[in-house]
Design a protein around this motif. Structure first.
Motif, PDB file in Angstrom:
ATOM      1  N   ALA A 184      31.523  28.358  40.031  1.00 14.35           N
ATOM      2  CA  ALA A 184      31.859  28.853  38.695  1.00 14.35           C
ATOM      3  C   ALA A 184      33.004  29.844  38.861  1.00 14.35           C
ATOM      4  O   ALA A 184      32.800  30.965  39.339  1.00 14.35           O
ATOM      5  N   HIS A 185      34.229  29.404  38.536  1.00 14.26           N
ATOM      6  CA  HIS A 185      35.410  30.271  38.706  1.00 14.26           C
ATOM      7  C   HIS A 185      35.444  31.295  37.576  1.00 14.26           C
ATOM      8  O   HIS A 185      35.362  30.931  36.392  1.00 14.26           O
ATOM      9  N   ILE A 186      35.593  32.553  37.950  1.00 20.46           N
ATOM     10  CA  ILE A 186      35.599  33.641  36.966  1.00 20.46           C
ATOM     11  C   ILE A 186      36.750  34.587  37.307  1.00 20.46           C
ATOM     12  O   ILE A 186      36.923  34.957  38.471  1.00 20.46           O
ATOM     13  N   GLY A 187      37.523  34.964  36.300  1.00 20.28           N
ATOM     14  CA  GLY A 187      38.562  35.977  36.507  1.00 20.28           C
ATOM     15  C   GLY A 187      39.850  35.380  37.021  1.00 20.28           C
ATOM     16  O   GLY A 187      39.878  34.269  37.546  1.00 20.28           O
ATOM     17  N   HIS A 188      40.932  36.130  36.861  1.00 17.17           N
ATOM     18  CA  HIS A 188      42.255  35.678  37.275  1.00 17.17           C
ATOM     19  C   HIS A 188      42.908  36.748  38.134  1.00 17.17           C
ATOM     20  O   HIS A 188      42.528  37.903  38.088  1.00 17.17           O
ATOM     21  N   GLY A 189      43.920  36.330  38.856  1.00 20.71           N
ATOM     22  CA  GLY A 189      44.758  37.293  39.566  1.00 20.71           C
ATOM     23  C   GLY A 189      44.126  37.760  40.863  1.00 20.71           C
ATOM     24  O   GLY A 189      43.002  37.406  41.197  1.00 20.71           O
ATOM     25  N   HIS A 190      44.876  38.580  41.606  1.00 23.84           N
ATOM     26  CA  HIS A 190      44.418  39.052  42.907  1.00 23.84           C
ATOM     27  C   HIS A 190      43.336  40.101  42.768  1.00 23.84           C
ATOM     28  O   HIS A 190      43.366  40.923  41.877  1.00 23.84           O
ATOM     29  N   LYS A 191      42.371  40.058  43.691  1.00 20.39           N
ATOM     30  CA  LYS A 191      41.367  41.124  43.688  1.00 20.39           C
ATOM     31  C   LYS A 191      42.049  42.439  44.032  1.00 20.39           C
ATOM     32  O   LYS A 191      43.080  42.454  44.714  1.00 20.39           O
ATOM     33  N   LYS A 192      41.471  43.539  43.601  1.00 20.39           N
ATOM     34  CA  LYS A 192      42.150  44.831  43.750  1.00 20.39           C
ATOM     35  C   LYS A 192      42.100  45.363  45.185  1.00 20.39           C
ATOM     36  O   LYS A 192      43.057  45.882  45.692  1.00 20.39           O
ATOM     37  N   VAL A 270      21.567  32.556  34.395  1.00 18.78           N
ATOM     38  CA  VAL A 270      21.353  31.121  34.152  1.00 18.78           C
ATOM     39  C   VAL A 270      20.733  30.459  35.390  1.00 18.78           C
ATOM     40  O   VAL A 270      19.793  29.666  35.275  1.00 18.78           O
ATOM     41  N   VAL A 271      21.245  30.804  36.578  1.00 14.80           N
ATOM     42  CA  VAL A 271      20.701  30.203  37.808  1.00 14.80           C
ATOM     43  C   VAL A 271      19.217  30.543  37.948  1.00 14.80           C
ATOM     44  O   VAL A 271      18.383  29.683  38.255  1.00 14.80           O
ATOM     45  N   ARG A 272      18.869  31.804  37.673  1.00 18.10           N
ATOM     46  CA  ARG A 272      17.466  32.209  37.813  1.00 18.10           C
ATOM     47  C   ARG A 272      16.564  31.489  36.814  1.00 18.10           C
ATOM     48  O   ARG A 272      15.450  31.072  37.150  1.00 18.10           O
ATOM     49  N   GLU A 309      29.164  25.800  30.352  1.00 21.60           N
ATOM     50  CA  GLU A 309      28.889  26.357  29.015  1.00 21.60           C
ATOM     51  C   GLU A 309      28.928  27.880  28.983  1.00 21.60           C
ATOM     52  O   GLU A 309      28.834  28.490  27.923  1.00 21.60           O
ATOM     53  N   ILE A 310      29.054  28.521  30.128  1.00 21.70           N
ATOM     54  CA  ILE A 310      28.967  29.994  30.162  1.00 21.70           C
ATOM     55  C   ILE A 310      30.313  30.619  29.795  1.00 21.70           C
ATOM     56  O   ILE A 310      31.356  30.265  30.377  1.00 21.70           O
TER      57      ILE A 310
END
Ligand code: PMV
Length: 331
Positions: A184-192, A270-272, A309-310
């Motif tokens: 599940a890909h979440i967020g964009h750009g480089h991690k800080k 959701v997984v739980r 759906e999330i």
């Protein structure tokens, strides 16, 4: 010695028992042993062309030149390879292509350095076995040690200061237990915060870091037992507790390393609840907001649909456990 152009592909790997923290940051020696699986299709290609005309290694990654810390890590791996090739001075032109987003906590450095080690040894005519390749890849990025082998892999922390006994090895083959992975890909750009810096800060300032490290040995043993017995619920128990305890230590770092987004927590929920309803799935999260959900083949469709759906999940990738780094045609 004669050198030739060579290319290799290596898959990303996702840890079920995590690596977080180094006992030696030059050699990337870990504080604790870890366990991972390589995931099919996602990974890195590395094409290496040794050339007498170069005075330094040059590298482009996804068509952009690499410099700074990235190039220093590449140089460390290439120096080790040249050392094995009778200490030759011949540098190389390197082209890297990542098929995973770089710097989002999805282990693109693991596949990139495993591919570099594999292609580099071939280009410089070194017959390296997987154990040696794993140690060379480790010099670029710790978790790269685990992308040399396929299937279920343990990276031993080792005891020695020179890193001789810190390498990865396969504990179960690819087809031992054909779990699926749904990302599940979440967020964009480089991690800080890059992982090396995050690990250092966490080890130095988090009150929960040492207790987490102390728990890893038992977690690893329990994980190996669960995989050997193909006991999904036992696997879910140990994988999630190891991941959540690592994130607890991260969150308690000063300043806090909080990699999660609201959607990260939504996926966990959701997984739980899917698992409570009998769907065999478990989650794990690296140093980024995305969540990797492992599921049995029977449960993977239900998990994939639920993830899509999330709100905040931008993309869902479905894949499976695969083999490790391998040589490919250099075209
Ligand atoms: O090898 P690095 O420096 O990219 O660190 C990887 C750290 C985690 O992905 C968070 C955990 C792991 O074991 O892969």
């Amino acid at each position: 010695m004669s050198f030739c152009r060579a290319a290799a592909f290596a898959p990303i790997n996702i840890a079920l028992i995590k690596y977080w923290g180094k006992r030696d940051s030059d050699l990337n020696l870990p504080r604790a042993s870890s366990l991972s699986v390589c995931l099919a299709e996602l990974g890195s290609l590395s094409v290496i062309a040794p050339s007498e005309a170069l005075t330094n290694n040059v590298m482009v990654l996804n068509d952009k030149p690499i410099d700074g810390l990235g190039l220093l890590k590449v140089a460390r791996v290439m120096r080790a390879i040249r050392g094995l090739a009778d200490g030759t001075e011949t540098r190389a032109g390197i082209r890297g292509v990542n098929t995973v987003p770089t710097g989002q906590g999805l282990a693109s450095s693991a596949s990139a350095f495993a591919a570099l080690a594999k292609a580099g040894c071939a280009a410089y005519g070194i017959e390296a076995d997987d154990q040696l390749l794993s140690k060379i890849a480790r010099l670029g990025s710790g978790s790269a040690a685990r992308s040399i082998h396929g299937g279920w892999v343990v990276w031993h922390r080792g005891e020695r200061d020179d890193g001789y006994d810190s390498f990865a090895e396969q504990v179960f083959p690819v087809d031992h237990w054909p779990l699926r992975a749904v990302i599940a890909h979440i967020g964009h750009g480089h991690k800080k915060v890059p992982s090396t810096e995050g690990m250092r800060l966490c080890a130095e300032t988090s009150p929960y870091y040492e207790p987490w490290i102390e728990s890893c040995e038992q977690d690893l043993a329990d994980c190996i037992t669960a995989v050997r017995e193909k006991n999904f619920l036992a696997l879910a128990e140990v994988v999630e507790r190891n991941c959540l305890a690592m994130h607890a230590a991260m969150i308690a770092t000063r300043p806090a390393l909080l990699y999660w987004k609201p959607a990260t927590l939504a996926v966990i929920e959701v997984v739980r609840s899917l698992r409570d309803s009998g769907c065999q799935c478990l989650f794990t999260i690296d140093a980024g907001p995305s969540v990797i959900v492992f599921a049995t083949p029977d449960s993977a469709d239900q998990v994939t649909t639920a993830m899509a759906e999330i709100e905040g999940v931008s993309r869902v990738t479905r894949t499976m456990i695969t083999g490790g780094a391998h040589i490919v045609p250099d075209g």
